[in-house]
Design an enzyme around this catalytic site. Sequence first.
Site, PDB file in Angstrom:
ATOM      1  CG  HIS A 175     -57.928   1.464  -0.256  1.00 34.58           C
ATOM      2  ND1 HIS A 175     -57.989   2.381   0.823  1.00 34.58           N
ATOM      3  CD2 HIS A 175     -59.084   2.296  -0.644  1.00 34.58           C
ATOM      4  CE1 HIS A 175     -59.001   3.038   0.671  1.00 34.58           C
ATOM      5  NE2 HIS A 175     -59.934   2.633  -0.150  1.00 34.58           N
ATOM      6  N   GLY A 184     -71.744  -0.652 -14.271  1.00 37.40           N
ATOM      7  CA  GLY A 184     -71.168  -1.907 -15.307  1.00 37.40           C
ATOM      8  C   GLY A 184     -69.719  -2.204 -13.562  1.00 37.40           C
ATOM      9  CG  ASP A 185     -68.448  -7.050 -12.113  1.00 33.91           C
ATOM     10  OD1 ASP A 185     -67.495  -6.510 -10.904  1.00 33.91           O
ATOM     11  OD2 ASP A 185     -68.324  -8.023 -12.088  1.00 33.91           O
ATOM     12  CG  PHE A 186     -64.351  -2.377 -10.087  1.00 30.97           C
ATOM     13  CD1 PHE A 186     -64.524  -3.314  -9.876  1.00 30.97           C
ATOM     14  CD2 PHE A 186     -64.793  -1.103  -9.325  1.00 30.97           C
ATOM     15  CE1 PHE A 186     -64.313  -3.362  -8.905  1.00 30.97           C
ATOM     16  CE2 PHE A 186     -64.471  -1.062  -8.703  1.00 30.97           C
ATOM     17  CZ  PHE A 186     -64.479  -2.514  -7.792  1.00 30.97           C
TER      18      PHE A 186
END
Length: 347
Positions: free
Chosen positions: A256, A236-238
């Site tokens: 970061h 998935g795509d966070f």
Amino acid sequence: MADQPADQPAAQPAALEGVLRILQINEAHICGHMLQLAAELGIADLLAAGPRDAAGLAADTGSDPDALHRLLRFLAGQGIFTEDDAGRFSLTPTGDCLRSDHPQSLLDLLRWSTVVSRTFQDARYSLRTGLPAFPEAFGQPLFEYLRDHPEVGGHFNGAMAGFSRLESAAVTGAYDFSGARVVVDVAGGDGTLLADLLKAHPAAEGVLMEQPHVVVGAARRFEAEGLSARCRVVSGDFFDEIPAAGDLYILKSIIHDWADDDALRILTACRRAMAPGSRLLLIESVVPPGNTPGEAKLRDVVMLTLLGGRERTREEYAQLLGKAGLRLGQVVATRSPLQILEAVPSD
């Protein structure tokens, strides 16, 4: 020895110490380059069976025998190898960590470091623009480049797994994970940290979310360690959607990587997935105040140059979390450069 001329001031110990310190800092990159060359040539694996001379190693690595001898002699002086009276080189316990089969192998990390070194040749671009130098050096943003260059991507993933192996015990030993029922590790790489958590807490279940080209390796790890029944791997795509139903979410060395706007998008996606009683753990290097030295300050300039990201102070993390609807609670030190910042929903 001739007397010092009366009109020439005596050397000041403090000034001399400063000069030597500057020289030490300036020359450190040379040692790093030599280590990277030894890693690139696979010298440690060639020495795993026992001592060998430079001529034989040169034949196996396509190197000039004299030049390779000089490289190995330098690294022997740094405690990586030893040279005997017959001119044969052996591994030291420190050099063992460069073997590909060492349980704490740093081979991928050093091979990845050659990319970091190349990027820093364009670091002036980052200072001039505030933008990452990696696209300037390689023609693509970092993560796109890793996707399109699988060999380099493999070294990067191996380097990150190496960091996880070194840091995992420090993290799992510093925080009380015993109450977690479902742990969601967001962008958890090859699953090293999540696997260690699940092994330490047999009642817990896990979800690891990663990019499609990474999840295969994570699934293999969980299967090899007998954890497949307790851990689900999803791609998935966070920036978009993060799996719901977790009571503990982990972002280790993720925030970061990103400047504030993108970091906020990730944290906001986490907040949407969290239930009222969920907790979020940011596991990051925290910049210490004032002139205090710290690994975070080194990592900060690396993040600037590679990705345009940044390390942050405790206060900066608190502000960023607040914008995402989260409240910073306890900050837990670990036996590593990382700290665990615990956040909960603020409403």
